[in-house]
Design an enzyme around this catalytic site. Structure first.
Site, short mmCIF file in Angstrom:
data_model
loop_
_atom_site.label_atom_id
_atom_site.label_comp_id
_atom_site.label_asym_id
_atom_site.label_seq_id
_atom_site.Cartn_x
_atom_site.Cartn_y
_atom_site.Cartn_z
CG ASP B 86 -1.85 1.00 0.87
OD1 ASP B 86 -3.25 0.70 1.59
OD2 ASP B 86 -1.86 2.03 0.49
CB CYS B 117 14.13 19.79 -21.70
SG CYS B 117 14.99 20.24 -20.99
CG HIS B 118 13.08 14.86 -19.47
ND1 HIS B 118 13.66 14.34 -20.71
CD2 HIS B 118 14.22 15.57 -19.04
CE1 HIS B 118 14.71 14.45 -20.05
NE2 HIS B 118 14.90 14.86 -20.06
CB CYS B 214 27.58 -11.00 -4.96
SG CYS B 214 29.06 -9.16 -5.10
CB CYS B 217 25.41 -14.03 0.55
SG CYS B 217 26.74 -14.01 2.33
CG HIS B 218 23.14 -12.66 -2.39
ND1 HIS B 218 22.24 -12.10 -1.34
CD2 HIS B 218 24.68 -10.88 -1.83
CE1 HIS B 218 22.73 -10.93 -0.13
NE2 HIS B 218 23.96 -10.01 -1.03
NE ARG B 255 23.09 -4.12 2.02
CZ ARG B 255 23.40 -4.14 2.37
NH1 ARG B 255 23.61 -2.65 4.07
NH2 ARG B 255 24.25 -4.55 3.50
CB CYS B 259 27.84 -5.12 0.37
SG CYS B 259 25.94 -6.98 0.98
#
Lengths: 163, 298
Positions: B86, B117-118, B214, B217-218, B255, B259
């Site tokens: 939500d 511009c955008h 990386c 763990c992942h 992040r 790590c």
């Protein structure tokens, strides 16, 4: 305990003699000076037995060994959130000798090639070595994650884990 | 380790934890807070306004690494998951709203806002899903932050924003929200290929005194617990994320910094070539996952 301001000379001499005799005066070997025997370390790093209670503390403290981050130990039912990355340590003393356990704690990759387990008494050979958890660079050799005494304490606890 | 062994280990772990929780009584975490990735095929946001798939087939270039590509949402506890359902509960949307306000704010010597511009920020739909990508000159791989600063400096005559500054994170949040539900789809061929290769190499490099990559763990251990943390696949389709631990939105590179630092390594800088390469590689591992930004994680 309050340390006495002065010590009788004879007592001091006795302590000196005793520590020298037991080899306690010698510094523990640097990680790079360890004597390896196929992944095991036969000699105690401190020349004396570790304290299993202190070892249990090291193993369950985040800032120290934090072994339970990855390993489960049924003998520690009060320690919450034990991880399941590595094998359970129940009965580990029946699977490995004390010398092998010492070697695995110091640098598990010498026993299990490619293991994810960090070396807890290891100071060099790292890629981008850092200064603890600061993210900053540090010169090798790094201080090992655990002291020689802490390694011995952990080993002293592990040898109690019989089936 | 087989899937059955993994499942058995996890079951034992749960029993152990449940026992510990019961024993200490001081832990307020419900036993259900620690579990396998939940079995929810979609994240239903705003009562179905967005229906975001949580598991997709791996792209060809990740087939060997992952049998299934999974949203990090599946690995979070029930309360954290609920917050993302939500937009009023999702605190990250407050930051996205600030970014949308900045979109219309004139700044710099040229007297322009982004909107000059955008037009409406909705014109940014799809941008997040293709990031990072080669710049127009074709000589550098740019993250969204680079494109934003290029506009600010060269079109608006405004100051650069620091990579992890609040206005930058607010803006990347606002732009990312426009792509919510679109599948991640980055180009990894042509001039981007060498970046991708470099990112892949980084992914498998064991950094720091802890000698962890990386992948340790992942890839090898998603679904397992590292102390109280339930390891996910480290997908980046939810970024920028609203991180409960920081009470703020967190960028992809922010992040990464954390790590790599946590391996007791000298980390790389946010915005560095290394982290842009890693960002591309990770984006490609998540190919097909919907953009969730701004997601909620702990």
């Amino acid at each position: 305990m309050q340390r006495p301001a002065t010590m009788p000379l004879t007592l001091a001499a006795m302590i000196l003699a005793a520590t020298a005799g037991a080899g306690l005066a010698a510094d523990p070997p640097a990680p790079s000076d360890l004597t390896w025997n196929e992944g095991a370390i036969d000699q105690s790093l401190t020349g004396q037995p570790g304290d299993p209670a202190a070892g249990a503390e090291v193993m369950t403290t985040n800032a120290l060994g934090n072994c339970v981050a990855c390993h489960q130990i049924s003998a520690m039912p009060d320690v919450p959130f034990q991880g399941d990355i590595g094998p359970m340590l129940d009965g580990v003393a029946g699977r490995y000798t004390e010398a092998q356990l010492r070697g695995i704690v110091a640098d598990a990759k010498k026993t299990f090639e490619g293991s994810m387990m960090p070396g807890f008494y290891k100071g060099e050979g790292f890629i981008r070595p850092g200064d603890g958890y600061t993210g900053k660079a540090a010169e090798e050799p790094l201080p090992p994650i655990l002291t020689a005494q802490q390694v011995e304490d952990v080993v002293a606890y592990l040898v109690t884990l019989k089936e | 380790m087989t899937m059955i062994e993994r499942a058995r280990k996890r079951r034992m772990h749960r029993n152990l934890v449940a026992g510990a929780v019961a024993a200490t009584l001081s832990w307020t975490v419900a036993p259900g807070a620690i579990a396998d990735p939940v079995d929810e095929p979609t994240i239903e946001v705003n009562g179905g306004e967005f229906s975001l798939p949580t598991r997709v087939e791996p792209a060809d270039h990740v087939k060997d690494a992952l049998p299934e590509v999974m949203s990090g949402w599946l690995f979070r506890d029930a309360d954290t998951r609920a917050m993302q359902l939500d937009d009023f509960e999702n605190q990250g949307m407050i930051f996205a709203d600030s970014g949308a306000e900045a979109w219309d704010t004139v700044e710099g010597t040229e007297g322009k806002s982004c909107a000059s511009c955008h037009n409406d920020i909705e014109s940014m739909k799809g941008v997040r899903a293709s990031m990072p990508k080669m710049n127009e000159a074709g000589d550098d791989l740019w993250s969204m932050e680079n494109f934003i600063n290029d506009c600010r400096v060269n079109r608006m005559g405004a100051e650069e924003w620091a990579w992890n500054s609040q206005p930058m994170k607010n803006m990347t949040a606002a732009i990312s929200v426009q792509s919510r539900g679109l599948p991640m789809d980055v180009a990894i061929d042509g001039p981007a290929q060498s970046w991708w290769e470099k990112g892949k190499e980084m992914y498998y490099t064991r950094f720091g005194q802890l000698e962890m990559s990386c992948a340790n763990c992942h890839e090898d251990n998603y679904g397992n617990m590292i102390r109280a943390d339930h390891l996910s696949q480290g997908q980046i389709n939810g970024f920028p994320v609203y991180r409960l631990k920081d009470s703020n939105v967190v960028s992809i590179h922010q992040r990464f910094v954390g790590c790599v630092r946590d391996t007791r390594a000298e980390t790389f800088k946010a915005g560095s070539e290394e982290f842009r390469a890693l960002e591309l590689y990770l984006a490609s591992r998540g190919e097909g996952l919907p953009i969730e930004g701004v997601s909620v994680r702990h």
